[in-house]
Design a protein around this motif. Sequence first.
Motif: not given
Length: 222
Positions: A38-39, A41-42, A45, A108-109, A111-112
Amino acid sequence: MKNINWLDHIANLLVVILGISIAFYLESYKEEASNKQQELKYLESMITDLESDVEALDTLLIINEDISESLINLSMASVGRPYGTDSALMFQTLKIQYNPPFSPQRTTYESLKASGKMDLINDFELRNSIVDLYEQFYRGTNEYDAAINEHVRDFIKPYYMKNVRFTGAQSIDPSFLSNNEFRNMIFAYRYLFVAKDNFYRTVKQQADSLKSELITYQSGFN
């Protein structure tokens, strides 16, 4: 009294403990691998988002230079300096009403942040750099854009409607240049715009720097 085979009981207990430990380890390993995935992918992105932001800022800085040049020419013309042709004056007068804002890629930000998974980014300093860019620097561009838009809306456009007279398709009556209200308004606008442009340059450097940090950090996954 029946003899108890303690050695056998202890061996069985150790087997159970070992089995549970292995299960916990495997579950922990699986979760860690999933978090790493996951990290990654983030990171990928966000790097894409930052590449888009840097390109947008490069374009806006070119536009800002053009607008800034018009503001300098108009402010100098308001104190009696030559302004060139009526056609050039008209285009400069119209151009300063155009101030495209910076609209960063925040998907992305956000979403995190919304998922509460910001700590997926394991590097504490890197995580702070990400938050600083989006919460401090990007928010600052919004504030500068809002200030510029308010100045244009509240001062430039109302003044133009009342005092600027077009004399042809590409010509304009230059008499408004000598008006003290215009002089004060255009100098205030010029220095506000310079502050905005300088801040945009700082933001571009920060976005570029963070992108490089993320790429370097990402390379550690290989």
